[in-house]
Design an enzyme around this catalytic site. Structure first.
Site, PDB file in Angstrom:
ATOM      1  N   GLU A   1       0.828  -1.206   0.000  1.00  0.00           N
ATOM      2  CA  GLU A   1       0.000   0.000   0.000  1.00  0.00           C
ATOM      3  C   GLU A   1       0.864   1.259   0.000  1.00  0.00           C
ATOM      4  O   GLU A   1       0.582   2.232  -0.710  1.00  0.00           O
ATOM      5  CB  GLU A   1      -0.913   0.022   1.232  1.00  0.00           C
ATOM      6  CG  GLU A   1      -1.847  -1.179   1.324  1.00  0.00           C
ATOM      7  CD  GLU A   1      -1.259  -2.330   2.117  1.00  0.00           C
ATOM      8  OE1 GLU A   1      -2.032  -3.030   2.799  1.00  0.00           O
ATOM      9  OE2 GLU A   1      -0.016  -2.532   2.084  1.00  0.00           O
TER      10      GLU A   1
ATOM     11  N   CYS B   1      -2.356  -4.016   7.345  1.00  0.00           N
ATOM     12  CA  CYS B   1      -2.008  -4.289   8.741  1.00  0.00           C
ATOM     13  C   CYS B   1      -2.429  -3.141   9.647  1.00  0.00           C
ATOM     14  O   CYS B   1      -2.497  -1.985   9.237  1.00  0.00           O
ATOM     15  CB  CYS B   1      -0.513  -4.565   8.876  1.00  0.00           C
ATOM     16  SG  CYS B   1       0.546  -3.184   8.406  1.00  0.00           S
TER      17      CYS B   1
END
Length: 348
Positions: free
Chosen positions: A66, A92
Site C-alpha cells: 500500500e 495491517c
C-alpha cells in the site's frame, strides 16, 4: 436500476476484477522473497476504474504494498486522482518494522478499499474494520463477502496460503515434487540426473525460487550430490539464504557437501525425526517448503500425512510433452494450493 446505472455497475465490477487479477499477477513472483512476510500487492484506481499505480511488497523490512503504491502515485502527481485501493491482503493494523498500512490509507485520498482476504495474523488483523470508522473513514469491502468475486478471492487466498499455514497451523505449507519416467518410476537413465523436459525443469526451478526451504533425504544427497540451486530461471534479486533440510537419522551428511551448499547460499540443517520436520521449519519462520527427495522419503511423508499438495511431473513418451498434475489434501481450513499459479508451459 436504470440502464446507465447497470452499465456503470458492470463496468465497476470488471475494473475490480481486472485490478485484483493484476495485483495477484504482480505479487506471485515475490513468493519466497518476502518470507517470513506474505506476498502482497496493491493496485490504485481512479474513479473511472483505470489503473494508476501498482505497489508490491518486495522483502521483509521493505515498505508494504500500500505504501509503495501511494508513494508511486505521489511521485507521479496522481495522488489527487486516487479513488479505490485494491489490496490482496487486509492492510495491517499494528506497528511492526513499518507503521500500520491501514493508517497510511486513512490519511490518503482513497475513498474505497477492497480487500482480497482478511489477515490471519492476530497481531496484524483488524485494519480493514478499523478503516470503516473514525476520522478519514473509508468504504471497505471484503471479496470474501462478495460472491461475484469468488474467483478473485480464491486467488488471493492461494497467494496467502504459505503464510497463512504457518500462522494458523503452526507449520509451513509443504509441497512434494515428484518426477516419474515413462515407466512410472523415479530413477533416471544411467549417466543422467534427470529425464524430464526443459519445460518441466523450468517449472521445478520456478518452484524452488518461490519457496523458502527445500527438504531432501540423506539417500538423495549421497547418491545424486544435488545442489538445489535455482538455475533455469532468474532467482530473486538479493535473495536471502534458503533453508536446506536433510532428513538424516544416522549423521551421514558429508561435511564437504554441507560446505558446498553453504557456499551456494543455503542454511543447511539436518533433521532426524520426520514428525518433527514441520515444527523445525516453523521455528525457522518458513512459510513454504518444497520436498525434493527419493521414493523412501516421499513414501514416509505420504504415510504420515505430512504433505499439503503434491506435484507429479510425468515424462512424456517419445515425441510427447511431459504432463504435470497436482493434488491437494482435503480439510486444510479453506486454504488453496499455491500451485494454481504454476504451470509447466508458462512463466510467473
Amino acid at each position: 436500476m436504470a440502464v446507465s446505472d447497470q452499465a456503470q455497475n458492470e463496468e465497476n465490477t470488471e475494473a475490480i476484477r481486472n485490478g485484483f487479477r493484476l495485483a495477484v499477477q504482480r505479487a506471485v513472483p515475490t513468493l519466497g522473497a518476502t518470507s517470513p512476510n506474505p506476498s502482497v500487492a496493491c493496485v490504485l484506481l481512479d474513479k473511472h476504474g483505470s489503473v494508476l499505480t501498482i505497489g508490491v511488497h518486495e522483502a521483509a523490512g521493505k515498505p508494504h504494498a500500500e505504501v509503495v503504491a501511494l508513494e508511486a502515485a505521489r511521485q507521479g502527481n496522481l495522488l489527487e486522482h486516487v479513488h479505490t485501493a485494491l489490496v490482496t491482503l487486509e492492510p495491517c493494523a499494528h506497528h511492526g518494522r513499518t507503521p500500520p498500512c491501514s493508517e497510511r490509507l486513512r490519511q490518503s485520498p482513497v475513498k474505497e478499499v477492497w480487500i482480497g482476504v482478511r489477515d490471519p495474523n492476530p497481531v496484524a488483523t483488524g485494519g480493514g474494520e478499523a478503516l470503516k470508522h473514525g476520522e478519514g473513514a473509508k468504504h471497505v469491502f471484503f471479496l470474501e463477502d462478495q460472491p461475484k468475486y469468488a474467483a478473485e478471492a480464491q486467488q488471493c487466498r492461494a497467494l496467502l496460503t504459505p503464510f497463512a499455514s504457518r500462522i494458523k497451523r503452526k507449520r509451513p505449507w509443504i509441497t512434494v515434487k515428484q518426477a516419474l519416467n515413462v515407466s512410472g518410476k523415479m530413477e533416471p537413465p544411467v549417466g543422467q540426473r534427470t529425464f524430464t523436459s526443459s519445460a518441466s525443469l523450468i517449472l521445478a526451478h520456478r518452484l524452488r525460487r518461490a519457496v523458502d526451504a527445500i527438504v531432501t533425504g540423506i539417500g538423495t544427497v549421497l547418491s545424486d550430490d544435488p545442489s538445489f540451486t535455482v538455475r533455469h530461471v532468474d532467482d530473486h534479486a538479493g535473495y536471502k539464504p534458503r533453508f536446506l533440510v536433510v532428513m538424516d537419522r544416522s549423521q551421514r551428511l558429508p561435511e564437504g557437501w554441507r560446505q558446498a551448499r553453504e557456499e551456494d547460499g543455503f542454511i543447511v540443517e539436518t533433521c532426524s525425526d520426520i514428525q518433527a520436520l514441520p515444527h523445525t521449519l516453523e521455528q525457522k519462520g518458513v512459510n513454504w517448503a518444497l520436498v525434493e527427495g527419493g521414493p523412501s522419503l516421499l513414501r514416509t511423508l505420504e504415510h504420515e500425512a505430512l504433505w499439503d499438495d503434491w506435484l507429479t511431473i510425468q515424462q512424456g513418451h517419445k515425441g510427447e510433452a511431459d504432463t504435470a498434475t497436482w493434488k491437494q489434501r482435503k480439510h486444510l481450513d479453506g486454504m488453496v494450493s499455491p500451485l494454481v499459479f504454476f504451470q509447466p508451459d508458462g512463466e510467473v
